[in-house]
Design an enzyme around this catalytic site. Sequence first.
Site, PDB file in Angstrom:
ATOM      1  N   THR A 196      -1.966   1.668  -8.096  1.00 44.32           N
ATOM      2  CA  THR A 196      -3.151   2.185  -8.772  1.00 44.32           C
ATOM      3  C   THR A 196      -2.769   3.175  -9.862  1.00 44.32           C
ATOM      4  OG1 THR A 196      -4.473   1.870  -6.767  1.00 44.32           O
ATOM      5  CG2 THR A 196      -5.330   3.399  -8.409  1.00 44.32           C
ATOM      6  N   SER A 206      -5.437   4.241  -1.051  1.00 41.21           N
ATOM      7  CA  SER A 206      -5.090   2.818  -1.041  1.00 41.21           C
ATOM      8  C   SER A 206      -6.248   1.976  -1.583  1.00 41.21           C
ATOM      9  CB  SER A 206      -4.761   2.376   0.387  1.00 41.21           C
ATOM     10  OG  SER A 206      -4.533   0.994   0.434  1.00 41.21           O
ATOM     11  N   SER A 207      -5.950   1.126  -2.573  1.00 37.12           N
ATOM     12  CA  SER A 207      -6.960   0.197  -3.091  1.00 37.12           C
ATOM     13  C   SER A 207      -7.199  -0.892  -2.063  1.00 37.12           C
ATOM     14  CB  SER A 207      -6.486  -0.421  -4.409  1.00 37.12           C
ATOM     15  OG  SER A 207      -6.295   0.558  -5.387  1.00 37.12           O
ATOM     16  N   GLY A 223      -0.035  -6.131  -2.570  1.00 36.78           N
ATOM     17  CA  GLY A 223       1.235  -6.826  -2.408  1.00 36.78           C
ATOM     18  C   GLY A 223       1.298  -7.535  -1.061  1.00 36.78           C
ATOM     19  N   SER A 255       0.830  -1.200   0.000  1.00 35.01           N
ATOM     20  CA  SER A 255       0.000   0.000   0.000  1.00 35.01           C
ATOM     21  C   SER A 255       0.868   1.255   0.000  1.00 35.01           C
ATOM     22  CB  SER A 255      -0.911  -0.011   1.234  1.00 35.01           C
ATOM     23  OG  SER A 255      -1.729   1.132   1.254  1.00 35.01           O
ATOM     24  N   GLY A 256       0.569   2.164  -0.930  1.00 33.61           N
ATOM     25  CA  GLY A 256       1.326   3.410  -1.018  1.00 33.61           C
ATOM     26  C   GLY A 256       2.484   3.361  -1.992  1.00 33.61           C
ATOM     27  N   GLU A 286       1.744  -8.379   2.621  1.00 36.41           N
ATOM     28  CA  GLU A 286       1.523  -7.480   3.752  1.00 36.41           C
ATOM     29  C   GLU A 286       1.894  -8.148   5.067  1.00 36.41           C
ATOM     30  OE1 GLU A 286      -2.113  -4.563   2.227  1.00 36.41           O
ATOM     31  OE2 GLU A 286      -2.457  -5.939   3.891  1.00 36.41           O
ATOM     32  N   ASN A 345      -1.049   5.181   2.888  1.00 33.92           N
ATOM     33  CA  ASN A 345      -1.377   5.686   1.564  1.00 33.92           C
ATOM     34  C   ASN A 345      -2.691   6.444   1.620  1.00 33.92           C
ATOM     35  OD1 ASN A 345      -1.636   6.105  -1.160  1.00 33.92           O
ATOM     36  ND2 ASN A 345      -2.056   3.987  -1.694  1.00 33.92           N
TER      37      ASN A 345
END
Length: 844
Positions: A159, A206-207, A429, A154-155, A431, A203
Amino acid sequence: YNRVWIPDNEEVWQSAEITKDYKAGDHFLHLQLEDGTELNYPVDPAALPPLRNPDILVGENDLTALSYLHEPAVLHNLKVRFVESKLIYTYSGIILVAINPYKQLPIYGDAIIHAYSGQNMGDMDPHIFAVAEEAYKQMARNNKNQSIIVSGESGAGKTVSARYTMRYFATVSKSSSNAHVEDKVLASNPITEAVGNAKTTRNDNSSRFGKYTEISFDKSYQIIGANMRTYLLEKSRVVFQSENERNYHIFYQLCASAMQPEFKHLKLGSAEEFNYTRMGNSTVIEGVDDRANMVETQKTFALLGLKEDFQMDVFKMLAAILHLGNVEITAVGDERSSISLKDKHLNIFCELLDLNCDKIVQWLCHRKIVTTSETVIKPMTRSQAVNARDALAKKIYSHLFDFIVEKINQALQFPGKQHTFIGVLDIYGFETFDVNSFEQFCINYANEKLQQQFNLHVFKLEQEEYMKEDIPWTLIDFYDNQTVIDLIEAKMGILELLDEECLLPHGADENWLQKLYNNFVNKNTLFEKPRMSNTSFIIQHFADKVEYKCEGFLEKNRDTVHEVLIEILKESKFHLCANFFQDNPVSISPFSSTISIKSARPVLKSPNKHLRTTVGSKFRSSLSLLMVTLNATTPHYVRCIKPNDEKLPFEFDSKRVTQQLRACGVLETIRISAQSYPSRWTYIEFFSRYRILMTQQELSINDKKQICKIVLQRLIQDRNQYQFGRTKIFFRAGQVAYLEKLRSDKLRHACIMIQKSVRGWLQRKKFLQIKQAALVIQQYFRGQRTVRQAITARTLKQTWAAITIQKYCRGYLVRRLCQLIRVAAVTIQAYTRGFLARKKYQKV
């Protein structure tokens, strides 16, 4: 080369220079750090510190071009490119490594897109457009479907990278029709980001779901449509956010627009007024205008053909969720709970969804337990009622999300026949957090599958390269994570035991965890029991060990809403709500599971039917479909890296970057490459680069390929250190660095000769200039002296003459004066003597 890398607590690796030759048997390496510190570094002869690449290779576009391939070399090369050269893209073989700059860069305009269009991947600097062009070109050349797999934590910028690839395809394949299909494909991004993205501590955008977008092309390779599949929406975020996090963007956009006339009937207020949007104490994102974003969301809805009535129905459902979160549930003793019929938010919720208020109040605080002999209505505690309310909110939002995705897919459908497609996978990704739960388990499971596919593809490409070049093939040892995948998904694996426990009426997280301990502790090396905890388990993933807390696994896997509440929603006269919960659910997309509601009744069902309804089982099935799709396409990989946690532009945190490189497969690619022949040069490239090492006799040969072979056999005695292919020369690790050393030594020697000659010429030139200057000075000095001497003699003569004249003149004048005085004196004397004589005479 006498520079090495040694471990460092702050920078992970630091460079040092060897100050004394290392001899076999020495226990210390004498080093000097870059700050001048002398160090005796203890070494193991079997594991000497990794060597540093020559400076000529630092900053390479492709990490696999480095002579010494290891973690510190990769890290240093990325840091030099990112921090010093401000370059965010670097190749690592078939991977594009993209580092988030946390800054808008002017490298994505239409002019850049057209510059990369039609170019080969290695012809220009690394770029996301180069990967997109390679996928588009291979699709057109081979008529084969392609996939671009964008991953990272994330971040890291997944995206944005996925968005730019789709923009590239939309620009280079623009159709001549007036359907504006490309615009619609791009318009789907703001909508899915509004309903599926949120601010997290890592982020701002973040998706919170995985997305695979298939962009369809016709025989002319122009876009004719698209289709989207989604994976594992983070539903828990709807009802809970951690500190400094937000709910999904759409809620804040809606609250920011609450005072607009068209939204007045939703009876909303600011985001601070609702429990579901204020939990993280961060309702605003710096630099983001939620009101303006709402206007943009409405525009993209309209662009996709989703009219205002549909939009308002969606906003009504979202507003209902917010009001549901504010319904006040009070405790009545220890065993019961209640909701006031006068509760403002309850009445608005029922009004928006056209529900029976009395029934909602009753069944949020009670549950129906059906057994074979009787039906029992049991009151719920306040905690249970709050969980029931939140479960209902999550279920409504989940169906709304799927419904919006379905509508987007309908808007992106095409009348023609799909010839080929390019899929863009934007997926979470690997985590690992302080507390890891069911979501992280599923995410890491997905990454295990993707990593396996990636490893096999890299291995396959290596093999194909050697076969194409007629290089003797030797088996490369690469990490196969099938064992950890089996641990998770095989028969009697973690997921199956979880589903089995969910079947039981009194199934509990603790019981499931105990089964895991019994089945895997001391039997599977990839599974561990934490020393200090009886509520967690540890899995050794490909990237790292992760400790999962078992609390909530069963409830999240069941994803249950009490059946009576579902029946109430079915009776709603609000068509959108009623359609969500019909007995015959509608398929969400050709690739996703159908919408089905799982009853909360603790009644045993057939295992097969139940297993199809758990979140874990559905995720496993959709993941298998995804892997089938990816394996049927040619994959291209984009690995996004987050350079620091503070979101600072062009700041490089080596620890965080190293952690991500280990997790995203870049170092695995490097490791596979390093085992064989990582450095590859065409004969022309080798000839051009190392021509300086060739003798005149060798250069006289016309065949450049033959020259390269003769030179290499002379320079590198060990034949196993290189191989001659059809078009390339393959080198083992370190050989290019050795050739670079020979080349630099030759250049240094030539440089010294040139310097010697030039310095001699400069000194001679300087001497001649000084000599000439001295002569000129002497010339002028002598001339001046001569002139001065001539002037002095004449002056002396003139002076002597003047003195002589003066002497005679003065003598003449003095004599004349003297004579006048004498005459006067004599005259005076004569007259005086005469006067005296006469006077005396007269007297006498």
